[in-house]
Design a protein around this motif. Sequence first.
Motif, PDB file in Angstrom:
ATOM      1  N   SER A  74       0.855  -1.191   0.000  1.00 56.38           N
ATOM      2  CA  SER A  74       0.000   0.000   0.000  1.00 56.38           C
ATOM      3  C   SER A  74       0.893   1.244   0.000  1.00 56.38           C
ATOM      4  O   SER A  74       1.991   1.241   0.575  1.00 56.38           O
ATOM      5  CB  SER A  74      -0.922   0.016   1.228  1.00 56.38           C
ATOM      6  OG  SER A  74      -0.161   0.133   2.424  1.00 56.38           O
ATOM      7  N   ASP A  75       0.413   2.304  -0.641  1.00 50.96           N
ATOM      8  CA  ASP A  75       1.134   3.578  -0.712  1.00 50.96           C
ATOM      9  C   ASP A  75       0.101   4.691  -0.539  1.00 50.96           C
ATOM     10  O   ASP A  75      -0.846   4.789  -1.332  1.00 50.96           O
ATOM     11  CB  ASP A  75       1.870   3.690  -2.050  1.00 50.96           C
ATOM     12  CG  ASP A  75       2.772   4.905  -2.087  1.00 50.96           C
ATOM     13  OD1 ASP A  75       3.044   5.467  -1.012  1.00 50.96           O
ATOM     14  OD2 ASP A  75       3.196   5.299  -3.195  1.00 50.96           O
ATOM     15  N   GLU A  76       0.299   5.541   0.483  1.00 46.56           N
ATOM     16  CA  GLU A  76      -0.650   6.613   0.801  1.00 46.56           C
ATOM     17  C   GLU A  76       0.060   7.959   0.628  1.00 46.56           C
ATOM     18  O   GLU A  76       1.121   8.193   1.226  1.00 46.56           O
ATOM     19  CB  GLU A  76      -1.166   6.474   2.235  1.00 46.56           C
ATOM     20  CG  GLU A  76      -2.214   7.502   2.608  1.00 46.56           C
ATOM     21  CD  GLU A  76      -2.730   7.302   4.016  1.00 46.56           C
ATOM     22  OE1 GLU A  76      -3.654   8.029   4.406  1.00 46.56           O
ATOM     23  OE2 GLU A  76      -2.196   6.426   4.730  1.00 46.56           O
ATOM     24  N   PHE A  77      -0.522   8.833  -0.172  1.00 44.88           N
ATOM     25  CA  PHE A  77       0.049  10.169  -0.429  1.00 44.88           C
ATOM     26  C   PHE A  77      -0.833  11.209   0.252  1.00 44.88           C
ATOM     27  O   PHE A  77      -2.059  11.173   0.119  1.00 44.88           O
ATOM     28  CB  PHE A  77       0.116  10.426  -1.933  1.00 44.88           C
ATOM     29  CG  PHE A  77       0.615  11.798  -2.282  1.00 44.88           C
ATOM     30  CD1 PHE A  77       1.973  12.101  -2.256  1.00 44.88           C
ATOM     31  CD2 PHE A  77      -0.282  12.806  -2.618  1.00 44.88           C
ATOM     32  CE1 PHE A  77       2.426  13.360  -2.573  1.00 44.88           C
ATOM     33  CE2 PHE A  77       0.163  14.075  -2.923  1.00 44.88           C
ATOM     34  CZ  PHE A  77       1.528  14.354  -2.911  1.00 44.88           C
ATOM     35  N   LEU A  78      -0.183  12.139   1.007  1.00 47.11           N
ATOM     36  CA  LEU A  78      -0.898  13.186   1.740  1.00 47.11           C
ATOM     37  C   LEU A  78      -0.328  14.552   1.364  1.00 47.11           C
ATOM     38  O   LEU A  78       0.888  14.714   1.215  1.00 47.11           O
ATOM     39  CB  LEU A  78      -0.766  12.990   3.257  1.00 47.11           C
ATOM     40  CG  LEU A  78      -1.352  11.687   3.820  1.00 47.11           C
ATOM     41  CD1 LEU A  78      -1.027  11.567   5.296  1.00 47.11           C
ATOM     42  CD2 LEU A  78      -2.851  11.636   3.587  1.00 47.11           C
ATOM     43  N   HIS A  79      -1.232  15.513   1.218  1.00 46.72           N
ATOM     44  CA  HIS A  79      -0.841  16.895   0.915  1.00 46.72           C
ATOM     45  C   HIS A  79      -1.438  17.802   1.997  1.00 46.72           C
ATOM     46  O   HIS A  79      -2.663  17.846   2.173  1.00 46.72           O
ATOM     47  CB  HIS A  79      -1.349  17.312  -0.466  1.00 46.72           C
ATOM     48  CG  HIS A  79      -1.067  18.763  -0.779  1.00 46.72           C
ATOM     49  ND1 HIS A  79       0.196  19.218  -1.081  1.00 46.72           N
ATOM     50  CD2 HIS A  79      -1.900  19.835  -0.829  1.00 46.72           C
ATOM     51  CE1 HIS A  79       0.144  20.521  -1.314  1.00 46.72           C
ATOM     52  NE2 HIS A  79      -1.138  20.924  -1.150  1.00 46.72           N
ATOM     53  N   ARG A  97       7.559  17.074   9.274  1.00 45.68           N
ATOM     54  CA  ARG A  97       7.059  16.563   8.002  1.00 45.68           C
ATOM     55  C   ARG A  97       7.057  17.691   6.998  1.00 45.68           C
ATOM     56  O   ARG A  97       7.025  18.868   7.358  1.00 45.68           O
ATOM     57  CB  ARG A  97       5.644  15.995   8.133  1.00 45.68           C
ATOM     58  CG  ARG A  97       4.633  16.984   8.650  1.00 45.68           C
ATOM     59  CD  ARG A  97       3.212  16.484   8.511  1.00 45.68           C
ATOM     60  NE  ARG A  97       2.263  17.358   9.150  1.00 45.68           N
ATOM     61  CZ  ARG A  97       1.836  18.527   8.634  1.00 45.68           C
ATOM     62  NH1 ARG A  97       2.314  18.932   7.468  1.00 45.68           N
ATOM     63  NH2 ARG A  97       0.955  19.269   9.294  1.00 45.68           N
ATOM     64  N   ASP A 100       4.140  17.800   1.426  1.00 44.92           N
ATOM     65  CA  ASP A 100       3.709  16.583   0.697  1.00 44.92           C
ATOM     66  C   ASP A 100       4.435  15.380   1.300  1.00 44.92           C
ATOM     67  O   ASP A 100       5.678  15.359   1.349  1.00 44.92           O
ATOM     68  CB  ASP A 100       4.030  16.692  -0.788  1.00 44.92           C
ATOM     69  CG  ASP A 100       3.218  17.804  -1.458  1.00 44.92           C
ATOM     70  OD1 ASP A 100       2.065  18.010  -1.036  1.00 44.92           O
ATOM     71  OD2 ASP A 100       3.757  18.436  -2.382  1.00 44.92           O
ATOM     72  N   THR A 101       3.695  14.410   1.727  1.00 42.16           N
ATOM     73  CA  THR A 101       4.283  13.192   2.305  1.00 42.16           C
ATOM     74  C   THR A 101       3.604  11.971   1.694  1.00 42.16           C
ATOM     75  O   THR A 101       2.495  12.050   1.146  1.00 42.16           O
ATOM     76  CB  THR A 101       4.088  13.147   3.828  1.00 42.16           C
ATOM     77  OG1 THR A 101       2.693  13.101   4.120  1.00 42.16           O
ATOM     78  CG2 THR A 101       4.705  14.366   4.485  1.00 42.16           C
ATOM     79  N   ASN A 102       4.265  10.845   1.810  1.00 50.40           N
ATOM     80  CA  ASN A 102       3.650   9.573   1.400  1.00 50.40           C
ATOM     81  C   ASN A 102       4.144   8.486   2.343  1.00 50.40           C
ATOM     82  O   ASN A 102       5.241   8.572   2.915  1.00 50.40           O
ATOM     83  CB  ASN A 102       3.990   9.225  -0.048  1.00 50.40           C
ATOM     84  CG  ASN A 102       5.408   8.766  -0.199  1.00 50.40           C
ATOM     85  OD1 ASN A 102       6.341   9.522   0.080  1.00 50.40           O
ATOM     86  ND2 ASN A 102       5.600   7.518  -0.645  1.00 50.40           N
ATOM     87  N   MET A 103       3.299   7.450   2.474  1.00 51.63           N
ATOM     88  CA  MET A 103       3.620   6.330   3.357  1.00 51.63           C
ATOM     89  C   MET A 103       3.466   5.037   2.561  1.00 51.63           C
ATOM     90  O   MET A 103       2.387   4.699   2.081  1.00 51.63           O
ATOM     91  CB  MET A 103       2.683   6.306   4.569  1.00 51.63           C
ATOM     92  CG  MET A 103       2.976   5.158   5.536  1.00 51.63           C
ATOM     93  SD  MET A 103       1.845   5.170   6.950  1.00 51.63           S
ATOM     94  CE  MET A 103       2.275   6.721   7.694  1.00 51.63           C
ATOM     95  N   PHE A 104       4.562   4.313   2.397  1.00 52.37           N
ATOM     96  CA  PHE A 104       4.588   3.040   1.663  1.00 52.37           C
ATOM     97  C   PHE A 104       4.784   1.912   2.675  1.00 52.37           C
ATOM     98  O   PHE A 104       5.735   1.927   3.460  1.00 52.37           O
ATOM     99  CB  PHE A 104       5.715   3.026   0.637  1.00 52.37           C
ATOM    100  CG  PHE A 104       5.840   1.737  -0.111  1.00 52.37           C
ATOM    101  CD1 PHE A 104       4.940   1.410  -1.111  1.00 52.37           C
ATOM    102  CD2 PHE A 104       6.844   0.824   0.199  1.00 52.37           C
ATOM    103  CE1 PHE A 104       5.049   0.214  -1.802  1.00 52.37           C
ATOM    104  CE2 PHE A 104       6.955  -0.370  -0.483  1.00 52.37           C
ATOM    105  CZ  PHE A 104       6.062  -0.671  -1.497  1.00 52.37           C
TER     106      PHE A 104
END
Length: 281
Positions: A74-79, A97, A100-104
Amino acid sequence: MRGLSTLLLGCCILTLRFSVSAWAGESRVITVEEAVALAIGQNASLQAVRARLEGGQAAASSTARRLAPAIHLSDEFLHYNSSFDASIGPGASFRVRKQDTNMFTVAADQPLLGLLRLSADYESQQKAAEAGAAQVQSVELSLRQAVETLYLRVFQARALEETALASERELNDRLEVARAQLATGVLTEADVLRVQVAAANARQQAIQAHAQELVARASLLALLGLPADDAGVTLVEPSSLLAPAARAPEAAAAQNQALSGRPEILQTRLSLQAGEHQRRA
């Protein structure tokens, strides 16, 4: 008119070509080995058994792959509206942080208790697939036996017809001699009638043998997927089947060989093992 003549000439040439091709395709010579290969290659029942075998092998392969751990990615991108900095003292801060961040994430799960059932299911499906392979071999063996038996019946009936016709010719010659001897008084009317009855019996045997040949030939052609009344098929004498057979084994040895080598018995044993694995699952 010239165009019409050309068109008619072209149609005649095409018709002649198709006629020649059809005439050339009428004649076909088939040996017993070719007949067996033709029956095995296009028999509908055998094709259905092979399709079921492929399905069983695919099911076993699918269950085997389910024994491996399941991987989840899973890969989650947050702005965010801005970055976030944390203060740790006067004039000192650090970046927690960015905007723009993402969590893989990678996760794997392996249900240990589920492996017992899946393993038993896999063993059951594998044995079922092996039983399907034995069934394919059994159907092929039955087809080979049916083709070879019909092939031999065709030539057996043909030989009986030739023997009966030769006997009829010999009896007809003897009948002429008997009639001449009847005229001279050497034989009686009863002697002539006996020769006539024998000749008629020989003729009847020839007719019966010819009918048996036609029936066996039609059954053989139908088994090969050819028209039963196809007169253009020529069957070659099966010299390999007419060769002297090897000496048959003793009764006990033959029984042991049949129990260990017959594919239908192997199929039953494998099906029993597959059922036992399914019961355990």
